[in-house]
Design a protein around this motif. Structure first.
Motif, short mmCIF file in Angstrom:
data_model
loop_
_atom_site.label_atom_id
_atom_site.label_comp_id
_atom_site.label_asym_id
_atom_site.label_seq_id
_atom_site.Cartn_x
_atom_site.Cartn_y
_atom_site.Cartn_z
N LEU A 20 0.87 -1.18 0.00
CA LEU A 20 0.00 0.00 0.00
C LEU A 20 0.91 1.22 0.00
N ALA A 21 0.58 2.18 -0.85
CA ALA A 21 1.49 3.32 -1.02
C ALA A 21 0.74 4.64 -0.87
N GLY A 22 0.33 4.92 0.38
CA GLY A 22 -0.28 6.23 0.62
C GLY A 22 -1.76 6.27 0.30
N ILE A 23 -2.54 5.46 1.02
CA ILE A 23 -3.99 5.39 0.77
C ILE A 23 -4.72 6.31 1.74
N GLY A 24 -5.64 7.09 1.22
CA GLY A 24 -6.51 7.91 2.06
C GLY A 24 -7.94 7.69 1.62
N GLY A 40 -2.63 -8.53 -6.76
CA GLY A 40 -1.43 -7.84 -6.28
C GLY A 40 -1.61 -6.34 -6.10
N ALA A 41 -2.82 -5.83 -6.35
CA ALA A 41 -3.07 -4.38 -6.26
C ALA A 41 -3.03 -3.87 -4.82
N GLY A 42 -3.29 -4.77 -3.86
CA GLY A 42 -3.27 -4.35 -2.46
C GLY A 42 -4.61 -4.48 -1.77
N LYS A 43 -5.58 -5.14 -2.42
CA LYS A 43 -6.93 -5.25 -1.85
C LYS A 43 -6.91 -5.97 -0.50
N TYR A 217 -4.71 -0.01 -7.62
CA TYR A 217 -3.68 -0.43 -8.57
C TYR A 217 -2.32 -0.08 -7.97
N ALA A 218 -1.45 -1.07 -7.88
CA ALA A 218 -0.10 -0.87 -7.33
C ALA A 218 -0.13 -0.13 -5.99
N GLY A 219 -1.05 -0.53 -5.13
CA GLY A 219 -1.07 0.01 -3.77
C GLY A 219 -1.67 1.40 -3.65
N ARG A 220 -2.27 1.89 -4.73
CA ARG A 220 -2.89 3.22 -4.66
C ARG A 220 -4.34 3.14 -5.10
N VAL A 221 -5.11 4.16 -4.71
CA VAL A 221 -6.50 4.25 -5.17
C VAL A 221 -6.49 4.95 -6.52
N LEU A 222 -6.83 4.17 -7.56
CA LEU A 222 -6.82 4.72 -8.93
C LEU A 222 -8.14 5.41 -9.24
N ARG A 233 -15.04 4.52 -17.46
CA ARG A 233 -13.61 4.71 -17.79
C ARG A 233 -13.02 3.39 -18.28
N GLN A 234 -13.56 2.91 -19.40
CA GLN A 234 -13.28 1.53 -19.80
C GLN A 234 -11.85 1.31 -20.32
N LYS A 235 -11.32 2.29 -21.03
CA LYS A 235 -9.95 2.11 -21.56
C LYS A 235 -8.96 1.99 -20.41
N GLU A 236 -9.09 2.89 -19.42
CA GLU A 236 -8.17 2.85 -18.27
C GLU A 236 -8.32 1.54 -17.50
N LEU A 237 -9.57 1.10 -17.35
CA LEU A 237 -9.80 -0.13 -16.59
C LEU A 237 -9.17 -1.32 -17.29
N SER A 238 -9.34 -1.40 -18.61
CA SER A 238 -8.77 -2.57 -19.29
C SER A 238 -7.25 -2.48 -19.28
#
Ligand code: ADP
Length: 279
Positions: A20-24, A40-43, A217-222, A233-238
């Motif tokens: 986790l990299a700085g979640i608020g 591996g996203a950090g869920k 994604y990668a320990g952050r809230v995207l 936001r389908q392109k970003e999600l895929s």
């Protein structure tokens, strides 16, 4: 605010990078929050910080803090936190510890020091809430996957928590079992005002039940928002490997009229297609 997460970072002892990299974030009582994101996203790590497994049972480097109703989770024992946060994990086999259903649901309140009459009342109520009253006398080994997870939810509910935290509870279940679990969670949320926080890859189910979707994604809230805004936001999600509900993909592929809402569920998709066809 029921849950406040402030600038939370966590690294496992031998982890190469921060999990986790700085979640608020803030979660109010009564919300149904779906947390999704690739493996591996950090869920799981985030959920473990909400129920106190981190830092109480899992060592590592923790920064920031989690407040539960104003109390800092890291300063409480896991047992104290468990009175507010009920946890259900992915694998139904590993979390059921007793031979039969009644014993399983009785375990928590009895060990928390509830009197017999109160324990019995809680067990009855918890089994009814998940539609498992008829399973009471069964051995846990004889249950289907969906039934096992319902019993695991009942065991958590018997502690009368304010929040249910579920870590991919349907990952091992077939479509029928998955549907069963989401139906139970939807009902607990609607009828009991239960706060539900669920990590889940099955985004079609999240789209139907959650009022809010967080993408890690990668320990952050995207992303963090209403399902319709997130699944637009389908392109970003895929790109990050999050499945978009097929109904939303289909409608976006065919093209939405300006100002038209993105359909997310089969029922919404059906209406959308009917309007398109002019009937
Ligand atoms: P998710 O639940 O989204 O799949 P996790 O929270 O399990 O993600 O993992 C986040 C990151 O932490 C990943 O890079 C994973 O490899 C790492 N990780 C998870 N558990 C451990 C552990 N016990 N030891 C070391 N690294 C771990």
């Amino acid at each position: 605010m029921l849950i406040t997460v402030e600038n939370l970072s966590f690294a496992y002892p031998r982890g190469e990078r921060e999990a986790l990299a700085g979640i608020g974030l803030k979660i109010a009582a009564g919300e149904f929050v779906g947390i999704t994101g690739p493996a591996g996203a950090g869920k799981s790590t985030l959920l473990a910080c909400l129920n106190g497994i981190i830092p109480n049972l899992q060592p590592g480097r923790l920064e920031g803090r989690v407040l539960l109703d104003g109390w800092e989770v890291g300063r409480q024992t896991v047992a104290q936190t468990a009175e507010t946060v009920g946890t259900v994990l992915q694998d139904p086999e590993s979390q059921l510890i007793c031979a039969d259903v009644e014993e399983e649901v009785t375990f928590g309140p009895r060990h928390a020091g509830c009197e017999e009459a109160e324990t019995a009342e809680r067990v009855e109520e918890a089994l009814a809430m998940v539609g498992a009253a008829h399973l009471r006398r069964r051995t846990t080994a004889s249950l289907s996957g969906g039934e096992k997870q319902r019993v695991a939810i009942a065991a958590a509910l018997a502690m009368r928590p304010r929040v249910l935290v579920l870590d991919e509870p349907t990952a091992e279940l077939d479509p029928v079992g998955t549907e069963e679990i989401f139906r139970v969670l939807g009902r607990l949320h609607r009828e009991r005002g239960m706060t539900v926080i669920i990590a889940e890859q099955k985004t079609s189910h999240l789209a139907r039940h959650a009022g809010r979707i967080m993408v890690l994604y990668a320990g952050r809230v995207l992303m963090d928002g209403a399902p319709r805004a997130v699944f637009a936001r389908q392109k970003e999600l895929s790109r990050v490997g999050v499945a978009v509900p097929p109904v939303a993909r289909l409608a976006a592929g065919l093209g939405l009229a300006p100002g038209e809402e993105l359909p997310l569920t089969v029922a919404e998709g059906e209406n959308w297609v009917r309007r398109r066809l002019g009937r």
